[in-house]
Design a protein around this motif. Structure first.
Motif, mmCIF file in Angstrom:
data_model
loop_
_atom_site.group_PDB
_atom_site.id
_atom_site.type_symbol
_atom_site.label_atom_id
_atom_site.label_comp_id
_atom_site.label_asym_id
_atom_site.label_seq_id
_atom_site.Cartn_x
_atom_site.Cartn_y
_atom_site.Cartn_z
ATOM 1 N N ALA A 74 0.834 -1.205 0.000
ATOM 2 C CA ALA A 74 0.000 0.000 0.000
ATOM 3 C C ALA A 74 0.867 1.253 0.000
ATOM 4 O O ALA A 74 0.596 2.208 -0.743
ATOM 5 C CB ALA A 74 -0.925 -0.006 1.219
ATOM 6 N N PHE B 225 0.727 4.108 -2.920
ATOM 7 C CA PHE B 225 0.361 5.495 -2.636
ATOM 8 C C PHE B 225 1.440 6.450 -3.142
ATOM 9 O O PHE B 225 1.136 7.495 -3.725
ATOM 10 C CB PHE B 225 0.141 5.691 -1.138
ATOM 11 N N LEU C 227 1.320 9.275 -6.291
ATOM 12 C CA LEU C 227 1.662 10.693 -6.143
ATOM 13 C C LEU C 227 2.735 11.127 -7.143
ATOM 14 O O LEU C 227 3.187 12.268 -7.108
ATOM 15 C CB LEU C 227 2.126 10.963 -4.710
ATOM 16 N N SER D 5 3.137 16.526 -0.304
ATOM 17 C CA SER D 5 2.899 15.195 -0.859
ATOM 18 C C SER D 5 3.039 14.125 0.212
ATOM 19 O O SER D 5 2.258 13.161 0.240
ATOM 20 C CB SER D 5 3.878 14.923 -2.006
ATOM 21 N N VAL E 115 -0.047 13.984 2.255
ATOM 22 C CA VAL E 115 -1.095 13.216 1.565
ATOM 23 C C VAL E 115 -0.843 11.723 1.747
ATOM 24 O O VAL E 115 -1.768 10.944 2.029
ATOM 25 C CB VAL E 115 -1.133 13.577 0.066
ATOM 26 N N PHE E 116 0.411 11.320 1.602
ATOM 27 C CA PHE E 116 0.780 9.911 1.798
ATOM 28 C C PHE E 116 0.418 9.440 3.208
ATOM 29 O O PHE E 116 -0.149 8.349 3.386
ATOM 30 C CB PHE E 116 2.281 9.751 1.551
ATOM 31 N N GLN F 31 -1.885 10.610 5.176
ATOM 32 C CA GLN F 31 -3.335 10.518 5.251
ATOM 33 C C GLN F 31 -3.830 9.239 4.583
ATOM 34 O O GLN F 31 -4.701 8.535 5.112
ATOM 35 C CB GLN F 31 -3.975 11.738 4.591
ATOM 36 N N GLN F 32 -3.257 8.923 3.433
ATOM 37 C CA GLN F 32 -3.647 7.704 2.726
ATOM 38 C C GLN F 32 -3.314 6.455 3.543
ATOM 39 O O GLN F 32 -4.104 5.508 3.592
ATOM 40 C CB GLN F 32 -2.951 7.645 1.366
ATOM 41 N N GLU G 74 -5.863 6.090 6.315
ATOM 42 C CA GLU G 74 -7.143 5.604 5.811
ATOM 43 C C GLU G 74 -7.068 4.129 5.454
ATOM 44 O O GLU G 74 -8.008 3.364 5.693
ATOM 45 C CB GLU G 74 -7.565 6.434 4.598
ATOM 46 N N PHE G 75 -5.940 3.712 4.886
ATOM 47 C CA PHE G 75 -5.763 2.300 4.542
ATOM 48 C C PHE G 75 -5.842 1.419 5.785
ATOM 49 O O PHE G 75 -6.548 0.412 5.807
ATOM 50 C CB PHE G 75 -4.417 2.100 3.846
ATOM 51 N N ASP H 276 -9.356 1.186 7.170
ATOM 52 C CA ASP H 276 -10.210 0.305 6.374
ATOM 53 C C ASP H 276 -9.966 -1.160 6.674
ATOM 54 O O ASP H 276 -10.867 -1.993 6.554
ATOM 55 C CB ASP H 276 -9.978 0.554 4.881
#
Length: 291
Positions: free
Chosen positions: A203, A207, A211, A267, A270-271, A273-274, A277-278, A281
């Motif tokens: 993951a 990600f 980007l 960037s 953002v990574f 945050q991703q 979220e991963f 989930d």
């Protein structure tokens, strides 16, 4: 010796809301005066081993609900990404303790717990040191740092049932992947799958690639002592090392930030945050919680 500044700090979120701990052990740039007196290097050359400004690149971690532990002491003074007693006998004028690991590859390369060199094989010290000084640094710097890191990881694991340690580093801009000539922007290290689940590492790669970066796994950096020591996927504790190519954000000659430093930090935010979220989930997935 080290009382002249705070050795490290934890930047805490208002509430820890995600099962992550971010760690920047090599970005410290506060140099003890006695250490500088012992060194044969000037103020710029001695900084060659720093992971320059990495704690700033990952500085948004608390905004996403994760603590960020960062060193203020420099890696050239004490390297906490080593075993506690990887000591090079050539550095000292008296014998090292019998329990010291003097035969590791890292010691042979001059990069033990008390490093002998900075980057490019440049010797740090003008003369040999008393071994008591090395042991003092280990007791007063290395051990408190790891005690703090262990506490953060244990707290995270207790609160969420699992945890992810992201060990943040930088690498020289001239790094290439052997046989391909590819220059990676990021390297994700998971000790070849032993310190984190394959799903988590994959993951992270996806990600970063999404980007626009070139990202690879484990080569040439698979993770150091911290990743190896704290990653226990079977217990729901995952540790990944992330290396950022310095050429993306700093002039490696002057160590000045490049103009797009802020864009790279954005960037990376953002990574992060991703990644949060991963994991959210897949919070109940046994592949992450207890592989």
């Amino acid at each position: 010796m080290t009382g002249e500044f705070e050795l490290f700090e934890v930047r805490e979120p208002q509430t820890q809301s995600i099962p992550f701990v971010y760690n920047s052990p090599h970005s410290g740039r506060r140099y003890p005066a006695r250490f500088l007196d012992q060194s044969r290097l000037d103020g710029l050359a001695i900084r060659r081993s720093e992971d320059h400004y990495v704690e700033e690149l990952f500085g948004a971690a608390p905004d996403f609900g994760a603590p960020l532990l960062l060193a203020h002491f420099p890696r050239a003074f004490v390297d906490v990404n080593r075993e506690p007693y990887e000591l090079d006998p050539r550095m000292f004028f008296d014998p090292v303790p019998s329990f010291a690991n003097i035969n590791s590859v890292r010691v042979a390369g001059g990069l033990g717990t008390i490093p002998r060199i900075v980057a490019e094989n440049t010797e740090i010290y003008a003369k040999r040191l008393p071994v008591a000084e090395a042991l003092e640094r280990i007791e007063t710097v290395y051990k408190p740092y790891h005690a703090c890191l262990r506490k953060l990881i244990a707290r995270t694991h207790a609160r969420f049932g699992f945890g992810v340690l992201v060990d943040c580093h930088s690498m020289p801009g001239n790094i290439r992947i052997a046989g391909s000539g590819i220059r990676p922007d990021f390297i994700i290290g998971d000790r070849y799958g032993t310190s984190a689940s394959a799903e988590l590492s994959q993951a992270a790669l996806e990600f970063l690639e999404g980007l626009g970066f070139v990202a690879v796994r484990n080569k040439p950096y698979a993770g150091g002592f911290i990743t190896e020591h704290y990653g226990r996927p079977a217990r729901g504790l995952h540790a990944v090392q992330i290396e950022v190519n310095r050429a993306l954000y700093v002039d490696e000659t002057t160590l000045a930030k490049r103009g797009d430093f802020g864009a790279l930090a954005g960037s990376i935010a953002v990574f992060m945050q991703q990644m949060a979220e991963f994991v959210a989930d897949y919070a109940g997935d046994t592949a992450l919680a207890a592989e």
